[in-house]
Design an enzyme around this catalytic site. Structure first.
Site, PDB file in Angstrom:
ATOM      1  N   TYR A  38       6.407   9.067  12.536  1.00 46.77           N
ATOM      2  CA  TYR A  38       5.469   8.655  13.723  1.00 46.77           C
ATOM      3  C   TYR A  38       5.267   8.107  14.673  1.00 46.77           C
ATOM      4  O   TYR A  38       5.410   9.049  16.011  1.00 46.77           O
ATOM      5  CB  TYR A  38       4.181   8.927  12.664  1.00 46.77           C
ATOM      6  CG  TYR A  38       3.964   9.534  12.105  1.00 46.77           C
ATOM      7  CD1 TYR A  38       2.430  10.603  12.180  1.00 46.77           C
ATOM      8  CD2 TYR A  38       4.865  10.226  10.523  1.00 46.77           C
ATOM      9  CE1 TYR A  38       1.852  11.265  11.184  1.00 46.77           C
ATOM     10  CE2 TYR A  38       3.919  10.820  10.099  1.00 46.77           C
ATOM     11  CZ  TYR A  38       2.410  12.047  10.233  1.00 46.77           C
ATOM     12  OH  TYR A  38       2.373  12.815   8.755  1.00 46.77           O
ATOM     13  N   LYS A  72      15.353  15.947  10.055  1.00 44.69           N
ATOM     14  CA  LYS A  72      14.351  15.916  11.929  1.00 44.69           C
ATOM     15  C   LYS A  72      15.147  15.744  13.258  1.00 44.69           C
ATOM     16  O   LYS A  72      14.929  15.405  14.669  1.00 44.69           O
ATOM     17  CB  LYS A  72      13.693  14.355  11.252  1.00 44.69           C
ATOM     18  CG  LYS A  72      13.097  14.042  10.758  1.00 44.69           C
ATOM     19  CD  LYS A  72      12.259  12.135  10.140  1.00 44.69           C
ATOM     20  CE  LYS A  72      11.098  12.421   9.778  1.00 44.69           C
ATOM     21  NZ  LYS A  72      11.086  11.473   9.480  1.00 44.69           N
ATOM     22  N   ASN A 131      -5.180  -4.489  12.455  1.00 42.43           N
ATOM     23  CA  ASN A 131      -5.430  -3.518  11.602  1.00 42.43           C
ATOM     24  C   ASN A 131      -6.181  -3.940  10.645  1.00 42.43           C
ATOM     25  O   ASN A 131      -7.259  -3.351   9.971  1.00 42.43           O
ATOM     26  CB  ASN A 131      -4.050  -3.115  10.712  1.00 42.43           C
ATOM     27  CG  ASN A 131      -3.817  -1.839  11.605  1.00 42.43           C
ATOM     28  OD1 ASN A 131      -4.317  -1.115  12.292  1.00 42.43           O
ATOM     29  ND2 ASN A 131      -2.214  -1.118  11.380  1.00 42.43           N
ATOM     30  N   ARG A 183     -13.555 -16.963  16.824  1.00 41.60           N
ATOM     31  CA  ARG A 183     -12.335 -17.941  17.240  1.00 41.60           C
ATOM     32  C   ARG A 183     -11.642 -18.569  15.962  1.00 41.60           C
ATOM     33  O   ARG A 183     -13.037 -19.545  15.902  1.00 41.60           O
ATOM     34  CB  ARG A 183     -12.471 -18.858  18.849  1.00 41.60           C
ATOM     35  CG  ARG A 183     -12.541 -18.145  19.930  1.00 41.60           C
ATOM     36  CD  ARG A 183     -10.960 -17.645  20.406  1.00 41.60           C
ATOM     37  NE  ARG A 183     -10.562 -17.441  21.682  1.00 41.60           N
ATOM     38  CZ  ARG A 183     -10.404 -15.891  21.892  1.00 41.60           C
ATOM     39  NH1 ARG A 183     -11.295 -15.176  21.210  1.00 41.60           N
ATOM     40  NH2 ARG A 183     -10.723 -15.669  23.003  1.00 41.60           N
ATOM     41  N   CYS A 242     -30.074 -20.031  10.510  1.00 38.90           N
ATOM     42  CA  CYS A 242     -30.233 -18.569  10.468  1.00 38.90           C
ATOM     43  C   CYS A 242     -29.162 -17.627   9.944  1.00 38.90           C
ATOM     44  O   CYS A 242     -28.863 -16.930   8.776  1.00 38.90           O
ATOM     45  CB  CYS A 242     -30.012 -18.585  11.356  1.00 38.90           C
ATOM     46  SG  CYS A 242     -31.160 -17.998  12.978  1.00 38.90           S
TER      47      CYS A 242
HETATM   48  P1  NAD Z   1       8.228   7.749   8.868  1.00 37.01           P
HETATM   49  O1  NAD Z   1       8.425   6.754   7.716  1.00 37.01           O
HETATM   50  O2  NAD Z   1       7.230   8.225   9.428  1.00 37.01           O
HETATM   51  O3  NAD Z   1       9.620   7.230   9.906  1.00 37.01           O
HETATM   52  C1  NAD Z   1      10.564   6.166   9.314  1.00 37.01           C
HETATM   53  C2  NAD Z   1      12.115   7.189   9.978  1.00 37.01           C
HETATM   54  O4  NAD Z   1      12.760   5.906   9.940  1.00 37.01           O
HETATM   55  C3  NAD Z   1      12.285   8.816   9.293  1.00 37.01           C
HETATM   56  O5  NAD Z   1      12.365   8.995   9.922  1.00 37.01           O
HETATM   57  C4  NAD Z   1      13.767   7.710   8.303  1.00 37.01           C
HETATM   58  O6  NAD Z   1      14.193   8.273   7.451  1.00 37.01           O
HETATM   59  C5  NAD Z   1      13.799   7.018   9.155  1.00 37.01           C
HETATM   60  N1  NAD Z   1      15.601   6.095   9.286  1.00 37.01           N
HETATM   61  C6  NAD Z   1      14.836   5.097   8.191  1.00 37.01           C
HETATM   62  N2  NAD Z   1      15.998   3.679   8.065  1.00 37.01           N
HETATM   63  C7  NAD Z   1      16.567   4.845   8.768  1.00 37.01           C
HETATM   64  C8  NAD Z   1      18.201   4.246   9.244  1.00 37.01           C
HETATM   65  N3  NAD Z   1      19.167   3.354   9.501  1.00 37.01           N
HETATM   66  N4  NAD Z   1      18.486   4.485  10.932  1.00 37.01           N
HETATM   67  C9  NAD Z   1      18.111   5.718  11.149  1.00 37.01           C
HETATM   68  N5  NAD Z   1      16.689   6.270  10.666  1.00 37.01           N
HETATM   69  C10 NAD Z   1      16.347   5.607   9.457  1.00 37.01           C
HETATM   70  O7  NAD Z   1       7.512   5.696   9.350  1.00 37.01           O
HETATM   71  P2  NAD Z   1       6.361   5.531  10.793  1.00 37.01           P
HETATM   72  O8  NAD Z   1       5.247   6.104  10.266  1.00 37.01           O
HETATM   73  O9  NAD Z   1       7.053   6.211  11.731  1.00 37.01           O
HETATM   74  O10 NAD Z   1       6.454   3.877  10.699  1.00 37.01           O
HETATM   75  C11 NAD Z   1       7.326   3.421  11.420  1.00 37.01           C
HETATM   76  C12 NAD Z   1       7.312   2.269  11.406  1.00 37.01           C
HETATM   77  O11 NAD Z   1       6.127   1.472  12.367  1.00 37.01           O
HETATM   78  C13 NAD Z   1       6.457   1.438   9.929  1.00 37.01           C
HETATM   79  O12 NAD Z   1       7.027  -0.458  10.177  1.00 37.01           O
HETATM   80  C14 NAD Z   1       5.531   1.434  10.390  1.00 37.01           C
HETATM   81  O13 NAD Z   1       4.551   0.849   9.717  1.00 37.01           O
HETATM   82  C15 NAD Z   1       4.754   1.628  11.767  1.00 37.01           C
HETATM   83  N6  NAD Z   1       3.019   1.499  11.869  1.00 37.01           N
HETATM   84  C16 NAD Z   1       2.901   3.467  12.220  1.00 37.01           C
HETATM   85  C17 NAD Z   1       1.952   3.811  12.878  1.00 37.01           C
HETATM   86  C18 NAD Z   1       1.606   5.189  12.205  1.00 37.01           C
HETATM   87  O14 NAD Z   1       0.538   5.198  12.929  1.00 37.01           O
HETATM   88  N7  NAD Z   1       2.903   5.748  11.517  1.00 37.01           N
HETATM   89  C19 NAD Z   1       1.720   2.670  13.744  1.00 37.01           C
HETATM   90  C20 NAD Z   1       1.947   1.252  13.472  1.00 37.01           C
HETATM   91  C21 NAD Z   1       2.895   0.955  13.053  1.00 37.01           C
END
Ligand code: NAD
Length: 464
Positions: A31, A56, A235, A280, A289
């Site tokens: 994502y 992907k 969050n 803060r 209150c």
């Molecule tokens: P996801 O699971 O959708 O995607 C992670 C991708 O990383 C997968 O496609 C996986 O195959 C790939 N991957 C794993 N190890 C790898 C490697 N060694 N080399 C190359 N690719 C590799 O995860 P996401 O939802 O995109 O989230 C990613 C990070 O961002 C997480 O830490 C999540 O907490 C954070 N995050 C997500 C969102 C959200 O809205 N989804 C928002 C903010 C932060």
């Protein structure tokens, strides 16, 4: 590993024109990564998308979206058509071929409930390999949600070890939290709620600022740990808002009150309700209150048979803050403690449910000599009616209410002279000057001494 922390507030950043269009690799095409790949290419960057998942890699490489996300397919397609997006499974090569790497691999929950670092570690090893074979400077920008300290204590040491290079000198480490909302992520990228760059070196911060300049000319530059923490805090705050609104809804329904009408009015108050006010870290809430009305709402909910765990536990959270102040005072081992500011807030002589009274009572019960000073309370101040309220509101404070008039010390200098340790509850220049002049250690409940203040005295802040 100790990396130097810079005071970014003192530094003016001048984006270098040469870094305006850095070549970027994005590790993890989920994502976060898929959106980053698309959006960074839409700003004119060459982007290499890296993943382990062949599907992907192929999907993004064709300019198609691997997920359901508005405008992502079109943006990826444009990037591929314009020759700006390519994909690979070779992270080391991608590092060698680019200037900056955005890391957005998964960070799932580990078996023990903590964070599973295995994906970060695996990616860091490949990135280190790529860096070892690269001549120029490279920036690694971590985007995963991770516990504070992970970027510098987990990822950076692996890159350093594998590459043989030094973070902050040969390559840069940043934490750049991702705040985009799924569903409107592309629109959010171009109009972000904020951009936060945690960095350890100015050069890396400069490069990251240049990348974000087209969508945000005033990013917030901070330490890596603060940037890591802010992502979680955001969050948790959003979750707090959702639960709060839902608890109000559950309470209003049996009372036959339209919760949306109530919250529509609530959100119109941008002075106290939706504002930095009350946000803060400091001392516990008190006064005539807040405690009373939190109790009243919890009682109303109980009578209506409604479970409101968040509101019902506010007094527990508040009591924990009072307990923290008591623990800090006890830990000093002082036998004479001076308290500066007794009313529940400055600018009033109102002692009703003032939380510092609980601290004073607990310390007094330990046999500690406690004296108090308040700019608005003197021997002449008619506090007897308030002390009756104190006794009524909290029977545990009966003895303190009786002794409080004798515990007041109108002479600030005498109080600071006699005390071994001071507790400051009101932030004002008089108390700051008095504490500095005394040179006594102080437990700061109101951040009277921010970090930037040269510490003439030994300060222990309650939440900092
Ligand atoms: P996801 O699971 O959708 O995607 C992670 C991708 O990383 C997968 O496609 C996986 O195959 C790939 N991957 C794993 N190890 C790898 C490697 N060694 N080399 C190359 N690719 C590799 O995860 P996401 O939802 O995109 O989230 C990613 C990070 O961002 C997480 O830490 C999540 O907490 C954070 N995050 C997500 C969102 C959200 O809205 N989804 C928002 C903010 C932060």
């Amino acid at each position: 590993m100790e990396l130097k922390k810079f005071d970014f507030t003192q530094v003016e950043f001048v984006p270098s024109p040469s870094t305006q269009k850095a070549r970027i690799s994005v590790v993890g095409l989920g994502y976060v990564g898929a959106v980053s790949t698309a959006c960074l290419s839409s700003l004119g960057h060459e982007v290499v998308g890296v993943d382990l998942d062949p599907q992907k890699i192929a999907t993004v490489g064709r300019g198609e979206s691997p997920i359901h996300e508005q405008d992502l397919g079109d943006t990826l397609r444009a990037g591929v058509v314009n020759g700006l997006i390519s994909t690979t499974d070779n992270l080391s090569e991608a590092v060698q071929d680019t200037d900056v790497t955005f890391i957005s691999v998964g960070t799932p929950t580990a078996a023990d409930g903590g964070c599973d670092y295995s994906y970060i570690k695996a990616a860091a090893r490949c990135m280190g390999l790529g860096l070892r074979n690269k001549a120029g400077f490279h920036v690694f920008a971590m985007r995963c949600s991770i516990p504070p300290g992970t970027t510098l204590n987990v990822m950076a040491p692996i890159i350093e070890k594998v590459s043989g290079k030094v973070a902050g000198r040969d390559f840069g480490i940043c934490f750049n939290p991702e705040f985009l909302r799924e569903g409107v992520a592309i629109a959010d990228f171009h109009n972000p709620p904020k951009t936060v760059i945690g960095a350890t070196d100015l050069r890396s911060a400069d490069i990251m600022k240049a990348i974000y300049a087209p969508v945000d000319t005033t990013p917030i530059v901070t330490t890596i740990e603060a940037a890591e923490m802010v992502k979680y805090v955001d969050n948790v705050w959003h979750a707090t808002k959702v639960c709060f609104a839902n608890e109000i809804g559950r309470l209003c329904k049996p009372l036959d009150i339209d919760s949306h009408e109530v919250m529509d009015i609530f959100v119109q108050d941008t002075k106290l309700n939706l504002s930095p006010y009350y946000l803060r870290p400091g001392f516990a809430y008190g006064g005539s209150c807040l405690p009373k009305e939190v109790r009243a709402v919890a009682h109303m909910a109980k009578a209506a048979g409604v479970d409101l765990p968040m509101i019902a536990n506010l007094d527990r959270s508040n009591a924990a803050q009072i307990k923290q102040a008591i623990t800090m005072a006890r830990a000093t081992g002082a036998k004479k403690i001076g308290v500066l500011g007794l009313a529940f807030k400055p600018g009033t002589d109102d002692l009703r449910e003032s939380p510092i009274l609980d601290v004073m009572a607990a310390l007094k019960a330990d046999g500690i000599s406690v004296k108090g000073h308040d700019l608005a309370i003197t021997a002449e101040t008619p506090i007897h009616a308030q002390l009756a309220y104190v006794r009524h509101g909290n029977p545990g404070l009966t003895e303190l209410a009786q002794d409080l008039p004798d515990m007041l010390c109108g002479d600030l200098e005498l109080l600071t002279d006699e005390a071994e340790v001071l507790i400051v509850c009101h932030a004002n220049d008089t108390y700051r000057d008095a504490i500095k002049a005394s040179g006594k250690p102080v437990i700061d409940l109101v951040r009277l001494f921010p970090e930037s203040d040269p510490k003439a005295v030994c300060v222990n802040g309650i939440g900092w």
